[in-house]
Structures are given as C-alpha cells and as structure tokens.
Design a protein around this motif. Structure first.
Motif, PDB file in Angstrom:
ATOM      1  N   CYS B  78       0.827  -1.209   0.000  1.00  0.00           N
ATOM      2  CA  CYS B  78       0.000   0.000   0.000  1.00  0.00           C
ATOM      3  C   CYS B  78       0.863   1.261   0.000  1.00  0.00           C
ATOM      4  O   CYS B  78       0.542   2.241  -0.673  1.00  0.00           O
ATOM      5  CB  CYS B  78      -0.957   0.008   1.187  1.00  0.00           C
ATOM      6  N   THR B  82       0.825   3.702  -3.051  1.00  0.00           N
ATOM      7  CA  THR B  82       0.437   5.104  -2.858  1.00  0.00           C
ATOM      8  C   THR B  82       1.500   6.033  -3.422  1.00  0.00           C
ATOM      9  O   THR B  82       1.188   7.025  -4.079  1.00  0.00           O
ATOM     10  CB  THR B  82       0.226   5.412  -1.378  1.00  0.00           C
ATOM     11  N   VAL B  86       0.661   8.695  -6.243  1.00  0.00           N
ATOM     12  CA  VAL B  86       0.838  10.142  -6.057  1.00  0.00           C
ATOM     13  C   VAL B  86       1.752  10.700  -7.141  1.00  0.00           C
ATOM     14  O   VAL B  86       1.471  11.742  -7.740  1.00  0.00           O
ATOM     15  CB  VAL B  86       1.406  10.447  -4.655  1.00  0.00           C
ATOM     16  N   TYR B 166      -4.990   3.583  -8.754  1.00  0.00           N
ATOM     17  CA  TYR B 166      -5.416   4.586  -7.783  1.00  0.00           C
ATOM     18  C   TYR B 166      -4.832   5.946  -8.029  1.00  0.00           C
ATOM     19  O   TYR B 166      -5.173   6.899  -7.328  1.00  0.00           O
ATOM     20  CB  TYR B 166      -5.214   4.044  -6.359  1.00  0.00           C
ATOM     21  N   SER B 167      -4.010   6.079  -9.084  1.00  0.00           N
ATOM     22  CA  SER B 167      -3.564   7.441  -9.417  1.00  0.00           C
ATOM     23  C   SER B 167      -4.739   8.328  -9.844  1.00  0.00           C
ATOM     24  O   SER B 167      -4.705   9.530  -9.577  1.00  0.00           O
ATOM     25  CB  SER B 167      -2.460   7.417 -10.484  1.00  0.00           C
ATOM     26  N   THR B 216      -3.620  11.446  -1.231  1.00  0.00           N
ATOM     27  CA  THR B 216      -2.696  10.424  -0.729  1.00  0.00           C
ATOM     28  C   THR B 216      -3.354   9.557   0.319  1.00  0.00           C
ATOM     29  O   THR B 216      -3.300   8.330   0.270  1.00  0.00           O
ATOM     30  CB  THR B 216      -1.457  11.089  -0.083  1.00  0.00           C
ATOM     31  N   ALA B 219      -6.123   7.389  -1.203  1.00  0.00           N
ATOM     32  CA  ALA B 219      -5.574   6.285  -1.994  1.00  0.00           C
ATOM     33  C   ALA B 219      -5.010   5.203  -1.078  1.00  0.00           C
ATOM     34  O   ALA B 219      -5.286   4.015  -1.260  1.00  0.00           O
ATOM     35  CB  ALA B 219      -4.498   6.806  -2.944  1.00  0.00           C
ATOM     36  N   PHE B 220      -4.238   5.619  -0.062  1.00  0.00           N
ATOM     37  CA  PHE B 220      -3.627   4.643   0.839  1.00  0.00           C
ATOM     38  C   PHE B 220      -4.684   3.826   1.556  1.00  0.00           C
ATOM     39  O   PHE B 220      -4.633   2.596   1.603  1.00  0.00           O
ATOM     40  CB  PHE B 220      -2.745   5.371   1.858  1.00  0.00           C
TER      41      PHE B 220
END
Lengths: 336, 572
Positions: B78, B82, B86, B166-167, B216, B219-220
């Motif tokens: 993760c 992340t 990011v 997840y970007s 951030t 997403a994490f």
C-alpha cells in the motif's frame, strides 16, 4: 347371497387398493395446480450460476408456468446470509441448496419435513441430515491442455511426477467444501505422502476453481484438478482441453438441499425439488451440466466408464478433520 | 467574522447533531455491530443478548504470526502503491492543468479511465497480461525476440497495479485544485526570475497541499481495503495481505467472524490515525486559491519538453488503459485464450460474438443493468446531497463538533467491502417496509460506504473558495441558504458534478457490500459479474466487463461535458 358378499368384499378391497395410487395422483395434481398458482419460487444455491440456470431451463421445459429466481453465493457466504435472514425472520428462500454439509448442520432446524418420491435411491452417506437431500454432486477430475502437447496424466499420483514440475495448477484446499473433499481424498486414498510430493512439484496455486480452469485453457499451467462441471462445457464448446477420470477415483461432494418451513411458495418448491431429485433432473445435471450424481442408476458424465469410481467422504471425518488438515495442507503448500 | 455568528447556538448544535445522527445510523451503528461481532462468538443478530463477550478474538489476531506477515505485506504494497499513485497523479495533474502539452483533453479523459475498471476485472486482465510464461506481454516480448520477461505475480506487480489504478484518485483531487488556482502567485514568481522547476516545488505544490494530502490519504486507505488485486496477483506468489486473510476467515467453514471483525477493527484504527494526522497537518494553514477576482489559468510553455511529457503520458496510458482493454477485448471476442505464440493472436477463426450472445441471452443481464442504473442514480443524488452538507459544515464553517464529523465520515473507507457487507446486513436487516431485499438497501449501503470519498472530493473544491465571497453575501443581508445556492454551488459546480459522478461510478463498481444485501430481484451488475466469474466462464465474464466499461465511459463523458458546462471559468 354369500357370493354376493364375497364379491362385495373383494370389490371393496380392490377399490381400497386402487384408491391409494389414485389418491396420490390426485394429491400430485393438486400440488401441481397449487404450484402453478404460486407461479414462482426463489432458489438459494451454492452451485455455479450458469449451471443452475441451465438446470432451471430444463425444469421449465416440463413446468413452464413456474418461474425460478436464483440467489447464488459460495457456501460460507450463503450460510451467513441464510442465518442472518432467519434470525431476522426475513428468509426469502423457497429452496436452499448448500454445498457445505457442515455449515448446513448449524441451521438444519429451519427445514420442513420433505422427502422426494425416490429417496431410497440415494446412498446413506449422502442422507446424513434429516429433510436434506443430495441434489447437486460435484466431482473433481483432471483437465489438461491438449493443444500444448503435454503427456496426458492417468492418475492423481501422476500430478506429482517430475515431468510436470511447475506445470500443475492446484486450487487451495480452503476454497470451499469441494476443495476440502479433494484434499481429504488425495491424502486418504492416494497416499499420506501425496501432499508433500505434489507440493515439491512447484504447483501454481489458485484462489478458486474459475481461475484454475482458465489458467489451464490459457496454458499458464498445463494440467490440474478441476470440477467436472467447470471444464466439460468448455470442452464441448471447443476449448483445447481434455478430461481424464483418474484411476484412484473421483472425490465427490454432495450438496444438501431442502425446503425451509417458512417458504412462501411451498408447493412450487416441492414440485421443483421432486423434479431435481428425480432421474430426469439428475440426468439433466450430468448430461447438460457435466456434473455427477450419486443416485442409483444415474449416468456418468461423458468420457467416464464403468471403471470410474466415485468416492464420498465419511460425514463425521468431513467435519472432524477439517480444521487440522486444512492447516497442514496450507503449511505443506506454503500458503500464508 | 461577523457573519459566522448569525445563527443562534441552539440551531448550530441542532444541525450538527442532526448530521451526527445520520452518520450514526449510516456509519457508527454498522461499525458497532462489527465490534460486537469481534467481541463475541455468535453473529450479533443471531446470538444477540446472551453472547459471551471477550477479547479472545483480538488477542488471537494480535498474536498470530500470519496476521503479522499479512500486515507487513499490506503496508509494503500500500505504501509503494500510494507513492506510485501520487507520483503519477501529480504528474498528470500538472501536465493537463498547467502546461501546453498537446492533446491535453485526451490525456485528461483517459487518465481517469482506470477508475472505470472494477478491481476484479483489472486483476484478471493483468493476470492475462503479466503471467510469467504465457502472459500476453511475455508472448509479445518473445515474438519480438527479446529475452526479458515480466512477472506480475509478485509484490512489485501488486504495487505497480495499485499505483496505476489509484492514481486517478489523486489526479481528480489535485487537478481540480490546480485548475482553480489563481496564477497570480506563479506569475509573481516568474516575474521575479524563479525557474519553472523551483516554482513547481516551492509554490504550486505547497499551495495544493490539502489536495495532495487528501488524495494520498484516500488512496492509501482505499488500497488497504482492496481484495481482488492481491487475491489474483498475490495468491500464485503466496503473498497474502490483510484483505485476503480476512476473506479466508469469512469464507472458511464455519466462518470466523470474530477474528475477521477484530482484524478489520485494526484497519479502522489505522484509518482514524491517518485522518487525525491529516487534520493536524492542515490545521491553521490557508490554502485559498479562489478569490474574488476573475482569472485565467496560466499555462507554462514547455518548449521542446512538451513532447517528452506527451510521450510519458502516452506510455502511462498504454500501460494503464490500452493493454488491459486489449486483454479484456481478447477475452471477450476470442473463443479461448490459448495463445502459444504471437502468430496465434492473429488467427481470425478464433474470434466470434459467441460470448456476447450468451451474455445477452441470460435474462439476468438486462435485469442487473436496470438495477445498477437505478441504484447509481439514487446513490449519486442522496449521497451527493448528504456529502455536500457534511463537507460544507466541516470545511466552510466554524460549527462545533466538526472534527468529530470529519473522523466519523471517513471511517468506512478502511473497512474492506466484504466485512462491511456483513456489518450492513447485521445492522439493517430489521429495517421495516421491505427495505431489505429491494434496491433501496443497496443504495443505502453505497451512500454510507462512499461518504468519505465524496466528502474528501468536495472538500478540496470547498477549501479553495475564499471566505470573502461568502462573507460579502452574508454582510449584504442574504441568508446562509441563499449564499450556498447562489455563490458556493456555482463556484464549485464542476467539483460537485465530478464528486457525484465519482459516486455513481463507485456504486456501479461496488461489490463487497452488495454481496450480502442483494436479492434475486435487486441483483446488481457487479454481483452478476462475480457470479459469472466464479462459474468459470471467462469469455462471458470478459464480455460483461466490456459492457460495463462502456457504460462507465458513457457516464464519464456525460459528466465531463456537464462539468464543463457548469464551470464558471467556462462562462467567462
């Protein structure tokens, strides 16, 4: 006078014996009529969705007026759902078909009294819970990628052979009731050392049956144990797969199916269950779906012969050994 | 300052308590059921009242070496994911919002596309692409005569796929922040002779820090709860993470709810810490970039470098969107995915519409489509309104209990979908009026589950609007509602549209919480997809994934158009 009385007595006896089958027939017709009025039933099943839909399509050919709605989930999730709904008094199911006997035992009290007309044709091992019947039987066979030119295996023991190093696909034992049966079978029947031998062959592990079957088709692995009803339809539609019925036998998991007491459409439910448990229903599952049946005199899926042996686990051992043996299986295969 | 004290204290408390009551029902109540499940052996519904409560499950979880290993793996993938998300999200925000890179609109549209692919589908597509011997990438490399091979069945594979998928979360927050920025500050730097590079790192990025931090953190925390990608890519490599561990617990016979719930409580605690950290970092700082003056966003002329940024963007899009789409299309149109070498790809006899025919001859397909669209619309409308109310109260006012509302509204993010699904059925099965078993309970679950995403997404838009705009309205005698309606809403309209469309997309994709709540008549597309997948018919699964992706693309195009129409900058 006397003759008359004798004839009368005989006639009465004849009438009495004729009435029972007639009465049964009338009862069946009455139930069918009521089922048609109900018009639908909700089936909670752990079977694969499309397989169950094919079976329902067959059922509807014979009984077109009864619509079957399906809620499908794998064993544990289905059990959780059923138990929660029962506790809240909101069970929507008319028929429940569970893949895991051990889980169903926890809520067996919710089922109504029911037995199909041909109940005697089923083995005792599959009838351990009252009012619950082995409607669906899943069996593990070996499938291999024929287009790859790999040498076809003939037995479970063959999968541990060095020539297949890195080429075997294995579904993790804890994936459900049927994979646990397979693991139990391979240890009890194939050999105590089998797990170690297979693990030493660096098999690729899959979280469930679907990616395993897909992996063999894609050539990611070249052979492996999979449920017959997952691969036989694929073979039929031209996938580069072939099915082998191994020498040591086929581990069979039998489902437990019954009708809850709170079923909103009890007549439709009974018509469906009677059909599914009958020779017609079981044959449809085997021949259309590529599954197995433990009914006496049931056919075998294509490619199987009279020599193919079906193995049903001991019901007590199925529950008692599970936790410990799954832990050992995980350690042997490096599942963390 | 004066305007803030207009409402009487009782009204302000009443409003916040009302919000907390709603959040209590949607979030606290299910989480409490989860905690009860963690503390007892029986399910909270079945065994309520006479269960023996104990900390046994927590102790068992904390002492279990498997849990420790899974936790370590989770943190590694993760954190790595992340960082990757990011880096990529920021890069693309900057490229599309502040530079004169060509084809910006296309890059913009395509960079959120990874969001449209459900995680399970993405994982399957990447296993087709990145499998060690027969993955399509390896087939291609072999066909090109190269010796290099990839293997996505590894921790690095999971990190890469997490980063790619997840970007868009980070991108959506940071790009709208960058677009709404008054360039006066950057121009001042340029005039003073500061280099472009320094300007980015000393002015631009610090100013959009809340957006970066929000993206951030989200997403994490979302990655913590994802199951599909580590399951498909991690199992062959024997890498287990907390979600796959929890899934094992729930799927075993009998299910170990107490341990699963206890493990989830740990995840929730981590989330709460992350939210508190975010509040602390952002406290007292002003990130206002939208003030009373009109402005036009300033584009940096990159000269020749713009071709480099274009190339990097194209490479990302190839990896993130084109390749998995190709894999899915092949799965959908090709009878079987047995591809021994590159030449086999072009064998036309292997392609047909069979999978689509089979898909549409299944009566459940159309039913699931209708259900999903219904649920999506209800969720977007109700969830959008509720999230706006929360975001406005937390970020634009000095109402009491804001911090508490902020923490509570973020809690659902860290709970894995499957676990919260169980919590929801435990909590809401007794709702009257036939809610359980209809599409309404699914909409309720999604509204509850996606409050954090929507609130965070709205917060970045809201944080950028200067107080003076509201104050001007309030001083002139207009009430709070008028101010919101005529000033705030138009200013943040693009942000609101994009938040609501995010909500719609998330509800279409959502699987974990639907699994326990759907009935035969309210079957949503995500559940049908997983049922088809578990049945082993990969072709039909791929075909259905293609259909779902097309629907999502249509939704995104529509809302992008809508966002542009409602943007004030667009009207200047």
């Amino acid at each position: 006078m006397k003759a008359f009385r004798i004839v009368g007595a005989v006639a009465a006896v004849l009438a009495a014996t004729a009435v029972s089958p007639l009465a049964a027939h009338a009862e069946d017709a009455g139930r069918l009529e009521a089922a048609r009025k109900e018009g639908r039933l909700v089936l909670y099943t752990a079977n694969q969705l499309e397989s169950e839909q094919d079976l329902v399509a067959r059922f509807n050919k014979k009984y077109p007026g009864i619509q079957v709605e399906i809620v499908r989930a794998p064993g544990s999730r289905l059990a959780t759902r059923i138990q929660t709904e029962v506790a809240a008094g909101k069970l929507a199911a008319d028929v429940i078909d569970m893949s895991d006997r051990g889980l169903a035992a926890d809520f067996q009290q919710i089922f109504a009294d029911y037995a199909p007309p041909n109940a005697a044709q089923y083995p005792e091992r599959a009838k351990t819970l009252p009012n619950l019947w082995p409607k669906t039987s899943w069996g593990f066979v070996i499938a291999y990628n024929a287009a790859s030119g790999v040498k076809p295996p003939a037995s479970w023991r063959d999968l541990a052979d060095r020539q297949y190093d890195g080429k075997v696909g294995v579904v993790v034992a804890n994936s459900g009731g049927s994979t646990w049966t397979r693991a139990m079978f391979t240890r009890q029947v194939v050999g105590e050392d089998y797990w170690k031998a297979l693990a030493a062959n660096h098999p690729m592990l899959y979280p469930s049956g679907a990616p395993a079957a897909s992996g063999i088709v894609r050539g990611e692995v070249l052979l492996g144990g999979v449920q017959s009803n997952a691969v036989i339809p694929m073979v039929r539609s031209g996938a580069p797969l072939k099915v082998v019925y191994p020498e040591e036998g086929i581990p069979i998991t039998t489902s437990v199916a019954g009708i809850p007491k709170t079923s909103p459409h009890p007549n439709a439910a009974r018509v469906f269950m009677d059909w599914a448990m009958s020779a017609e229903g079981q044959t449809a599952w085997v021949q259309d779906g590529g599954g197995f049946s433990v009914m006496e005199g049931a056919p075998l899926p294509e490619g199987a012969t009279a020599a193919t042996r079906l193995w049903i686990p001991d019901p007590q051992e199925f529950v008692a050994l599970r936790g410990e043996w799954i832990g050992e299986w995980n350690r042997t295969f490096g599942v963390k | 300052m004066l305007a803030m004290n207009r409402e009487p204290a009782s009204l302000r408390y009443a409003w916040m308590l009302f919000l907390l009551a709603i959040l209590g029902f949607l979030v606290i109540y299910p989480v409490t059921m989860l905690a009860l499940g963690a503390l007892s052996e029986d399910s909270p519904v079945a065994g309520a009242g006479d269960a023996a409560y104990s900390l046994a499950a927590f102790v068992a979880v904390l002492a279990d070496p498997d849990v420790l290993r899974a936790t370590w793996n989770t943190l590694v993938v993760c954190a790595g994911g992340t960082a990757a998300a990011v880096a990529m999200g920021l890069f693309f925000s900057w490229v599309t919002a502040r530079t004169n890179t060509p084809f910006v609109r296309v890059i913009e549209a395509v960079s959120v596309m990874p969001l449209l692919i459900p995680p399970l589908v993405a994982a399957v597509a990447w296993s087709i692409l990145g499998s060690p011997q027969t993955g399509l990438i390896n087939v291609l490399l072999q066909g090109l005569g190269l010796d290099w091979r990839v293997n996505f069945y590894s921790r690095w594979g999971i990190v890469a796929i997490f980063g790619i998928y997840y970007s868009p979360y980070v991108y959506m927050f940071t790009s709208s922040a960058m677009k709404n920025m008054d360039p006066a500050l950057e121009e001042a730097a340029a005039i003073s002779g500061v280099s472009t590079f320094k300007t980015i790192f000393q002015i631009t990025l610090p100013l959009i820090l809340p957006a970066i931090i929000a993206g951030t953190m989200l997403a994490f925390v979302v990655m913590l709860g994802i199951y599909g990608i580590p399951a498909v890519l991690g199992t062959p490599a024997r890498v287990s993470v907390l979600t796959t561990y929890i899934y094992e617990l729930i799927s075993s016979a009998p299910p170990h709810f107490s341990k699963a719930a206890a493990t989830s409580v740990i995840l929730i605690a981590v989330t709460a810490l992350a939210v508190l950290a975010q509040q602390r970092v952002l406290r007292g700082k002003s990130f206002v970039t939208v003030a009373g003056k009109a402005f036009r966003p300033r584009l940096i002329d990159l000269g020749r470098w713009k071709y480099l940024t274009l190339a990097v963007s194209a490479a990302y899009l190839l990896a993130a969107v084109v390749l998995p789409t190709v894999a899915l299309l092949m799965g959908a149109f090709r009878s079987f995915l047995y591809i021994p070498d590159l030449a086999a790809v072009f064998d036309t006899s292997m392609y047909s519409l069979n999978h689509f025919r089979r898909l549409f001859s299944n009566s459940l397909t159309l039913l699931s489509l209708q259900n999903t669209l219904k649920i999506g619309v209800i969720t977007a409308a109700v969830g959008g309104a509720l999230s706006f109310a929360i975001a406005y109260s937390v970020y634009r006012t000095r109402l009491p209990l804001r911090g508490l509302v902020d923490v509570v509204s973020t809690l659902p993010v860290a709970i894995p979908g499957l676990v919260i699904g169980v919590a929801y059925i435990w909590a809401w099965i007794n709702l009257p009026g036939g809610v359980y078993g209809s599409v309404w309970i699914l909409a309720l679950a999604f509204v509850a589950r996606f409050i954090p995403d929507t609130v965070k997404s709205l917060s970045t838009s809201l944080l950028q609007v200067h107080r003076e705009l509201e104050e001007a309205s309030l001083i002139c005698g207009r009430g709070r509602f008028y101010t919101i309606r005529r000033i705030i809403l138009p200013l943040i309209a693009p942000g609101l549209v994009s938040s609501m469309s995010l909500l719609f997309i998330l509800s279409i994709r959502e699987l974990g919480s639907s699994l326990f709540l759907y009935s035969s008549r309210s079957l949503p597309m995500s559940v049908l997809l997983v049922n088809l997948y578990e049945g082993g018919d990969f072709g039909v699964t791929a075909a259905f994934s293609v259909v779902q992706t097309l629907i999502l693309v249509a939704v995104v195009l529509f809302t992008t158009w809508l966002g542009r129409k409602t943007s004030i900058a667009g009207k200047l």
